[in-house]
Enzyme design. Structure first.
Site, PDB file in Angstrom:
ATOM      1  N   GLY A   1       5.126  -6.726 -13.137  1.00 21.99           N
ATOM      2  CA  GLY A   1       3.927  -7.141 -12.069  1.00 21.99           C
ATOM      3  C   GLY A   1       4.130  -7.046 -11.337  1.00 21.99           C
ATOM      4  O   GLY A   1       3.664  -8.086 -10.520  1.00 21.99           O
TER       5      GLY A   1
ATOM      6  N   ALA B   1       3.465  -5.502  -8.519  1.00 23.30           N
ATOM      7  CA  ALA B   1       1.922  -4.321  -8.282  1.00 23.30           C
ATOM      8  C   ALA B   1       1.073  -5.295  -7.332  1.00 23.30           C
ATOM      9  O   ALA B   1       0.159  -4.824  -8.557  1.00 23.30           O
ATOM     10  CB  ALA B   1       2.443  -3.308  -8.254  1.00 23.30           C
TER      11      ALA B   1
ATOM     12  N   GLY C   1      -2.891  -5.360  -7.316  1.00 24.81           N
ATOM     13  CA  GLY C   1      -3.375  -4.288  -6.830  1.00 24.81           C
ATOM     14  C   GLY C   1      -3.359  -2.483  -8.093  1.00 24.81           C
ATOM     15  O   GLY C   1      -4.698  -2.103  -7.969  1.00 24.81           O
ATOM     16  N   ASN C   2      -2.268  -2.615  -8.522  1.00 22.85           N
ATOM     17  CA  ASN C   2      -1.998  -1.808  -9.550  1.00 22.85           C
ATOM     18  C   ASN C   2      -2.245  -2.706 -10.707  1.00 22.85           C
ATOM     19  O   ASN C   2      -1.541  -3.381 -11.131  1.00 22.85           O
ATOM     20  CB  ASN C   2      -0.771  -1.321  -9.765  1.00 22.85           C
ATOM     21  CG  ASN C   2      -0.059  -0.486 -10.082  1.00 22.85           C
ATOM     22  OD1 ASN C   2      -0.526  -0.425 -10.911  1.00 22.85           O
ATOM     23  ND2 ASN C   2       1.093   0.496  -9.802  1.00 22.85           N
TER      24      ASN C   2
ATOM     25  N   ALA D   1      -1.943  -1.310 -13.594  1.00 21.73           N
ATOM     26  CA  ALA D   1      -1.226  -1.078 -15.252  1.00 21.73           C
ATOM     27  C   ALA D   1      -0.012  -2.049 -14.748  1.00 21.73           C
ATOM     28  O   ALA D   1       0.376  -2.808 -16.261  1.00 21.73           O
ATOM     29  CB  ALA D   1      -0.529   0.272 -15.054  1.00 21.73           C
TER      30      ALA D   1
ATOM     31  N   ARG E   1       9.120  -2.684  -2.290  1.00 19.23           N
ATOM     32  CA  ARG E   1       9.703  -1.389  -1.914  1.00 19.23           C
ATOM     33  C   ARG E   1       9.575  -0.976  -0.791  1.00 19.23           C
ATOM     34  O   ARG E   1      10.387  -0.448  -0.620  1.00 19.23           O
ATOM     35  CB  ARG E   1       8.080  -0.928  -2.250  1.00 19.23           C
ATOM     36  CG  ARG E   1       7.669  -0.645  -3.684  1.00 19.23           C
ATOM     37  CD  ARG E   1       6.881   0.111  -4.250  1.00 19.23           C
ATOM     38  NE  ARG E   1       7.630   1.216  -4.512  1.00 19.23           N
ATOM     39  CZ  ARG E   1       7.365   2.728  -4.396  1.00 19.23           C
ATOM     40  NH1 ARG E   1       5.892   3.463  -4.923  1.00 19.23           N
ATOM     41  NH2 ARG E   1       8.898   3.722  -4.412  1.00 19.23           N
TER      42      ARG E   1
ATOM     43  N   GLU F   1       2.290   4.285   2.387  1.00 22.00           N
ATOM     44  CA  GLU F   1       2.600   4.389   1.664  1.00 22.00           C
ATOM     45  C   GLU F   1       3.673   6.027   1.248  1.00 22.00           C
ATOM     46  O   GLU F   1       3.517   6.218  -0.197  1.00 22.00           O
ATOM     47  CB  GLU F   1       2.367   3.981   0.176  1.00 22.00           C
ATOM     48  CG  GLU F   1       1.378   2.913   0.395  1.00 22.00           C
ATOM     49  CD  GLU F   1       2.137   1.831  -0.025  1.00 22.00           C
ATOM     50  OE1 GLU F   1       2.809   1.991  -0.826  1.00 22.00           O
ATOM     51  OE2 GLU F   1       2.724   0.452   0.351  1.00 22.00           O
TER      52      GLU F   1
ATOM     53  N   HIS G   1      -3.666   4.100  -4.732  1.00 23.20           N
ATOM     54  CA  HIS G   1      -3.064   5.224  -3.705  1.00 23.20           C
ATOM     55  C   HIS G   1      -4.126   5.998  -4.037  1.00 23.20           C
ATOM     56  O   HIS G   1      -4.322   6.270  -5.094  1.00 23.20           O
ATOM     57  CB  HIS G   1      -2.191   5.829  -4.306  1.00 23.20           C
ATOM     58  CG  HIS G   1      -0.508   4.706  -3.188  1.00 23.20           C
ATOM     59  ND1 HIS G   1       0.654   4.814  -4.510  1.00 23.20           N
ATOM     60  CD2 HIS G   1      -0.246   4.014  -2.718  1.00 23.20           C
ATOM     61  CE1 HIS G   1       1.220   3.305  -4.251  1.00 23.20           C
ATOM     62  NE2 HIS G   1       0.707   3.431  -2.994  1.00 23.20           N
TER      63      HIS G   1
ATOM     64  N   ASP H   1      -3.442   9.262  -4.607  1.00 23.48           N
ATOM     65  CA  ASP H   1      -2.862  10.151  -5.562  1.00 23.48           C
ATOM     66  C   ASP H   1      -3.422   9.788  -6.903  1.00 23.48           C
ATOM     67  O   ASP H   1      -2.913   9.852  -7.618  1.00 23.48           O
ATOM     68  CB  ASP H   1      -2.067  10.439  -5.338  1.00 23.48           C
ATOM     69  CG  ASP H   1      -0.794   9.764  -6.005  1.00 23.48           C
ATOM     70  OD1 ASP H   1      -1.230   8.220  -6.086  1.00 23.48           O
ATOM     71  OD2 ASP H   1       0.107   9.526  -5.572  1.00 23.48           O
TER      72      ASP H   1
ATOM     73  N   CYS I   1       3.109  10.213  -9.134  1.00 29.34           N
ATOM     74  CA  CYS I   1       3.635   9.752  -9.138  1.00 29.34           C
ATOM     75  C   CYS I   1       5.173   9.634  -8.855  1.00 29.34           C
ATOM     76  O   CYS I   1       5.901   9.580  -8.257  1.00 29.34           O
ATOM     77  CB  CYS I   1       3.514   8.226  -9.680  1.00 29.34           C
ATOM     78  SG  CYS I   1       2.235   7.503  -9.003  1.00 29.34           S
TER      79      CYS I   1
END
Length: 459
Positions: free
Chosen positions: A33, A35, A37-38, A40, A151, A187, A263, A265, A382
């Site tokens: 966990g 990330a 803002g992500n 999922a 990252r 990114e 992102h 995408d 991704c």
């Protein structure tokens, strides 16, 4: 003589194909966990992961697309755990002592240095094909990924991997990652789309950013960070020699970022002349489309999904727009979606009634199970870095990284031999996991024939 040159150039342009280089899921795949803002990633924090299943799911997707006639490549994972990062942060002792102390004193750091996030190679770099570059070479810039520590650890190895695979200086050019500061937060290709006619034709590069570092009107997301800056996108365009007529810079919609669209995408995907996007993908939708139409040499085909058809919540949960849009020989396109799209009624209805039945080249949808990746916030798009290569450029690729049946079989067996089928948070401190990972990666570099690219191989 000029006729011979023109014919040779024509044949070269006609031979250009897009190769999707998918990232192999690493042996330390877990749900930390990390990330922010992500959605999922954050919502699945602490779950027990299955690295073996994750890697095999990724390989299965690669193999199925290869068998369908799409060019497919492989990129290796990063060295994890990154014990060098822990030592740089003041931890000392043997590897076992290092892991034990980190688990006790700084568990979030341990999770970060064990992250398998490099599987999402859409973030590995930004790529400009030779057709668009002034010097006629393919250009690569590794993303600095400075917005998150786990990252930020990737670019050095990513640069070595790309340089090892695309080593022929006559065909490939490599640039350093941008300065790892908030002003140049980059990114990678997750915020970059090339649009045009065929892959061998001239393209227009759509760079999408979340915020301006210098100036701007201050309209940014309120809850989650905007990871890409305009200044980073502009710098990459300059590195690659792209001119104003070849580029469009558009701001991502702040509401989308606050909904978990970390992102571009995750909310839009382009291929050839087609731009499949959500109504809230761009802050100024009409201005973005108008500029693309003005600069493209072929007609833009916008495929707009309205908010009333798919909510931002459904878009993020299903990763409809984090799908692969692939060109077929007959001019049609195939949309490769994650299985989660079938689980959301509105999304599946949109695919059937709006996309497949609409006036656009999308004629087929293929569903792939990448659940292990999806739980960490990464769908089919991704997992791959798109690289348009001519026949000569494909021949110049070093190592054994272009997928075939033999390589797939060898990699699948490698995964079964080295990967665990269960990995919980407490397992990250196990020194045996570190040993298993290094052993696996050392063997992998021999399978892929890419030489020494990992820190432990260079020391």
């Amino acid at each position: 003589m000029s006729q011979t040159i023109d014919e040779g150039m024509r044949q070269s342009l006609n031979s250009v194909r897009e190769v999707n280089f998918d990232g192999l899921v690493g042996p330390t795949h877990n749900y930390s966990g990390l990330a922010h803002g992500n959605v999922a990633s954050m919502s699945h924090e602490g779950l027990v992961a299955n690295p073996r299943e994750a890697a095999l799911q990724g390989l299965a997707k690669m193999k199925s697309l290869m068998e369908a006639g799409y060019a497919q490549g492989v990129l290796p994972p990063q060295q994890r755990p990154d014990l060098g990062a822990l030592r740089a942060l003041g931890f000392s002792g043997s590897d076992a002592e290092l892991l034990t102390r980190a688990a006790s004193d700084a568990p979030q750091l341990l999770r970060a240095v064990c992250s398998a996030s490099s599987m999402w190679t859409a973030n590995a770099a930004t790529v400009t094909p030779s057709r668009d570059a002034p010097d006629g070479r393919v250009h690569f810039t590794p993303a600095n990924l400075q917005s998150s520590f786990h990252r930020y650890l990737e670019p050095a190895t990513t640069g070595r991997v790309l340089a090892a695979i695309f080593s022929d200086a006559a065909h490939f050019a490599h640039h350093p990652a941008l300065p790892a500061t908030p002003a140049f937060s980059d990114e990678g290709a997750a915020n970059h789309t090339r649009l045009g006619a065929a892959y061998g034709d001239a393209g227009v590069h759509l760079f999408v950013y979340g915020r301006r570092a210098f100036g701007g009107d201050g309209v940014e997301p309120r809850h989650y960070p905007a990871r890409q800056t305009l200044e980073a996108s502009q710098a990459i365009a300059r590195q690659h020699g792209l001119c104003e007529a070849q580029t469009v810079f558009a701001q991502q919609h702040p509401e989308a970022i606050d909904a978990g669209v970390f992102h571009n995408d995750v909310i839009a995907v382009g291929n050839g002349p087609v731009l499949l996007y959500h109504e809230l993908a761009f802050r100024d939708e009409q201005a973005t489309l108008d500029e693309l139409r003005h600069k493209m040499s072929t007609s833009l085909i916008p495929v707009r999904v309205p908010l009333e058809a798919v909510s931002l919540e459904d878009a993020v949960a299903s990763y409809l727009f984090n799908s692969q849009l692939l060109s077929n020989a007959d001019g049609s396109m195939t949309l490769v979606v994650p299985g989660e799209c079938q689980q959301r009624e509105a999304v599946w209805r949109c695919i059937q009634d709006h996309l497949l039945a609409g006036h656009n080249p999308i004629s087929d949808v293929v569903v792939k199970d990448v659940q292990q990746s999806m739980r960490n916030g990464g769908g089919p798009a991704c997992l791959r870095l798109r690289v348009a290569l001519s026949g000569a450029e494909r021949d110049a690729v070093s190592g054994s990284v272009l997928l075939n049946d033999g390589l797939h079989g060898e990699l699948a067996e490698w995964v079964r031999r080295h990967y665990r089928d269960r990995l919980a948070m407490e397992d990250l401190a196990d020194p045996q996991l570190a040993t298993e990972s290094l052993t696996a990666l050392d063997e992998l570099t021999r399978i892929l024939a890419i030489g020494s690219v990992y820190p432990f191989q260079l020391n």
